[in-house]
Design a protein around this motif. Structure first.
Motif, PDB file in Angstrom:
ATOM      1  N   UNK A  96      28.786  34.900  34.216  1.00 51.45           N
ATOM      2  CA  UNK A  96      29.763  34.014  33.575  1.00 51.45           C
ATOM      3  C   UNK A  96      31.142  34.660  33.605  1.00 51.45           C
ATOM      4  N   UNK A  97      31.202  35.931  33.250  1.00 47.26           N
ATOM      5  CA  UNK A  97      32.495  36.612  33.170  1.00 47.26           C
ATOM      6  C   UNK A  97      33.140  36.717  34.553  1.00 47.26           C
ATOM      7  N   UNK A  98      32.328  37.068  35.553  1.00 47.69           N
ATOM      8  CA  UNK A  98      32.901  37.233  36.891  1.00 47.69           C
ATOM      9  C   UNK A  98      33.246  35.893  37.524  1.00 47.69           C
ATOM     10  N   UNK A  99      32.453  34.858  37.159  1.00 44.32           N
ATOM     11  CA  UNK A  99      32.723  33.540  37.751  1.00 44.32           C
ATOM     12  C   UNK A  99      34.007  32.940  37.190  1.00 44.32           C
ATOM     13  N   UNK A 100      34.297  33.231  35.925  1.00 47.33           N
ATOM     14  CA  UNK A 100      35.388  32.495  35.273  1.00 47.33           C
ATOM     15  C   UNK A 100      36.656  33.301  35.032  1.00 47.33           C
ATOM     16  N   UNK A 101      36.608  34.611  35.249  1.00 49.20           N
ATOM     17  CA  UNK A 101      37.792  35.417  34.940  1.00 49.20           C
ATOM     18  C   UNK A 101      38.362  36.071  36.194  1.00 49.20           C
ATOM     19  N   UNK A 102      39.661  36.283  36.168  1.00 52.70           N
ATOM     20  CA  UNK A 102      40.317  37.105  37.203  1.00 52.70           C
ATOM     21  C   UNK A 102      41.194  38.108  36.460  1.00 52.70           C
ATOM     22  N   UNK A 103      41.599  39.192  37.144  1.00 46.72           N
ATOM     23  CA  UNK A 103      42.447  40.179  36.475  1.00 46.72           C
ATOM     24  C   UNK A 103      43.659  39.512  35.832  1.00 46.72           C
ATOM     25  N   UNK A 145      44.369  33.390  15.527  1.00 40.23           N
ATOM     26  CA  UNK A 145      45.289  34.511  15.785  1.00 40.23           C
ATOM     27  C   UNK A 145      44.945  35.237  17.083  1.00 40.23           C
ATOM     28  N   UNK A 146      43.657  35.280  17.414  1.00 40.10           N
ATOM     29  CA  UNK A 146      43.234  36.080  18.574  1.00 40.10           C
ATOM     30  C   UNK A 146      43.485  35.385  19.907  1.00 40.10           C
ATOM     31  N   UNK A 147      43.441  34.031  19.920  1.00 44.00           N
ATOM     32  CA  UNK A 147      43.605  33.364  21.220  1.00 44.00           C
ATOM     33  C   UNK A 147      45.069  33.414  21.660  1.00 44.00           C
ATOM     34  N   UNK A 148      45.242  33.556  22.981  1.00 44.18           N
ATOM     35  CA  UNK A 148      46.597  33.584  23.553  1.00 44.18           C
ATOM     36  C   UNK A 148      46.709  32.389  24.493  1.00 44.18           C
ATOM     37  N   UNK A 149      47.297  31.301  23.995  1.00 47.42           N
ATOM     38  CA  UNK A 149      47.363  30.102  24.854  1.00 47.42           C
ATOM     39  C   UNK A 149      47.955  30.448  26.212  1.00 47.42           C
ATOM     40  N   UNK A 150      47.277  29.974  27.235  1.00 46.00           N
ATOM     41  CA  UNK A 150      47.775  30.260  28.594  1.00 46.00           C
ATOM     42  C   UNK A 150      47.050  31.419  29.249  1.00 46.00           C
ATOM     43  N   UNK A 151      46.696  32.477  28.468  1.00 44.99           N
ATOM     44  CA  UNK A 151      45.997  33.576  29.144  1.00 44.99           C
ATOM     45  C   UNK A 151      44.554  33.754  28.659  1.00 44.99           C
ATOM     46  N   UNK A 152      44.235  33.233  27.461  1.00 45.53           N
ATOM     47  CA  UNK A 152      42.825  33.312  27.047  1.00 45.53           C
ATOM     48  C   UNK A 152      42.042  32.283  27.851  1.00 45.53           C
ATOM     49  N   UNK A 153      41.086  32.784  28.630  1.00 46.47           N
ATOM     50  CA  UNK A 153      40.287  31.871  29.465  1.00 46.47           C
ATOM     51  C   UNK A 153      38.939  31.575  28.822  1.00 46.47           C
TER      52      UNK A 153
END
Ligand code: PLP
Length: 397
Positions: A96-103, A145-153
């Motif tokens: 899941x992490x590798x499929x949905x995230x990029x650096x 507070x923890x989510x960062x709109x735009x970069x939290x995937x």
């Protein structure tokens, strides 16, 4: 056929567990899905794949009929669009992490996540440029507070958590995640689809260590991802993305392991009812014991987010943690039981006891996720409740 636990008008939970993806074998009529112990398949001409269970088979990393049967069964139980079986829970999480995230992407994870999940995010994904924020997912303001709109995937929710049994509000966290442009993944290992169906509450993906309640007999290691299909945020669909990574990364379970998990799932409903009955008896006993300083169980009215658990879970499960006066007390309970076997893992028919600080969660020692050293975790099995209570009474002295 509609039952109360089938809001979509599907057959009931146990009917799905026993029949979804499990038509009699077309070749022989065998009523149980056979173990197709095979790596490759004869093709009727180049590219002429034979179909079974709706898919063509060419090579068992890409697809195997026993695994397909398990995947159809899992999707039916979680009420998802598709399921993907893996060789372990952590292999499923990694996919899941590798499929949905990029650096450069960011993930929110529980500040008391299962230690292996934290280790994967921290030690494997952080060096690859994926950032994470551990947050108290029982507190919706902390999630906001923890989510960062735009970069939290991804928001990664485990509920109840291992080993502190913290409960997060799946529907409310799904809303927060989606508003920030993120997907919600729920680790449903502790609750199982019998007690809780995150995809119906707004989650996008569910992950499982099928090693636990799904397999249910402490004889197999496995994992699964179940998906409610939708946009993957990168121009494709979630199902296509996970399916691609399952094959491309190749951490699939073998046919026999798939068969064992499928067999376990057939009895999940009856096992979970008994796990819950026994856990309630054990909780009642522990609460009255002077050497137990605190019982952690989502079913207790005073437990944090008990109301959320009562809303999103059918019952409260077979996992209990409790605190004692000291690390020595906790270790002496772990040494003193006979029926509760000292061991890692959970969710099997036999009861287990462990010391999370020195066993399952040793990998988070010294981190933000360190667990109290006076904590004992119980996986309450299917033995007779009177015997389980007597065993704990003797260990607690
Ligand atoms: C909640 C939870 N998620 C994931 C895992 C990892 O699963 P596995 O051990 O099958 O890799 C575990 C293992 O204990 C777990 O408890």
């Amino acid at each position: 056929m509609t039952t109360p636990d089938s809001p979509a008008g599907l057959p009931g939970f146990s009917t799905r567990a026993l029949h979804a993806g499990q038509d009699a074998d077309p070749a022989t009529g065998a009523v149980v899905t056979p173990i197709y112990q095979v790596s490759t398949y004869k093709q009727d001409g180049v590219g002429g794949l034979r179909t079974g269970l709706g898919t063509g088979y060419e090579y068992s990393r890409s697809g195997n009929p026993t695994r397909t049967s398990l995947e159809v069964q899992l999707a039916a139980l979680e009420q998802g669009d598709a399921a993907y079986a893996f060789a372990s829970g952590l292999a499923a999480e990694d996919a899941v992490l590798r499929a949905l995230l990029v650096p450069g992407d960011h993930v929110v994870i529980p500040n008391d996540a299962y230690g292996g999940t934290y280790r994967l995010v921290k030690k494997v994904f952080e060096p690859w440029g994926v950032e994470h924020t551990p947050a108290d997912l029982a507190d919706l303001d902390a999630v906001r507070d923890a989510v960062r709109p735009g970069s939290t995937r991804l928001v990664w929710l485990e509920t109840p958590t291992n080993p502190l049994l913290t409960v997060g509000d799946i529907a409310a966290i799904a809303e927060i995640a989606h508003a920030a442009g993120a997907l919600l993944v729920v680790d449903n290992t502790f609750a199982t689809p019998y007690l809780q169906t995150p995809l119906l509450l707004g989650a996008d993906l569910v992950v499982h260590s099928t090693t636990k309640y799904a397999g249910g007999h402490s004889d197999v290691v496995g994992g699964a991802v179940v998906v409610r299909d939708g946009d993957d945020g990168r121009g494709g669909t979630l199902t296509a993305r996970i399916a691609f990574h399952q094959n491309a990364m190749g951490a699939v379970p073998g046919p026999f392991d798939s068969w064992l998990v499928q067999r376990g799932l057939k009895t999940l409903a009856v096992r979970m009812e008994r796990h819950c009955d026994n856990a309630e008896r054990v909780v009642e006993f522990l609460q009255s014991h002077p050497r137990v300083t605190k019982v952690l169980y989502p079913g207790l009215p005073g437990f944090r987010n008990h109301d959320v658990a009562a809303r999103q879970m059918r019952r409260f499960g077979g996992m209990i943690s409790f605190r004692t006066a000291s690390v020595e007390d906790a270790l002496s309970v772990c040494r003193g039981t006979e029926l509760f076997t000292l061991g890692e893992s959970l969710g099997g028919v036999e009861s287990l006891v462990e010391h999370p600080g020195r066993m399952t969660h040793a990998s988070v020692a010294g981190s933000l996720l360190e667990v109290p050293d006076d904590l004992v975790r119980l996986s309450v099995g299917l033995e007779d409740a009177d015997d389980l209570v007597a065993d704990l009474a003797s260990a607690l002295g």
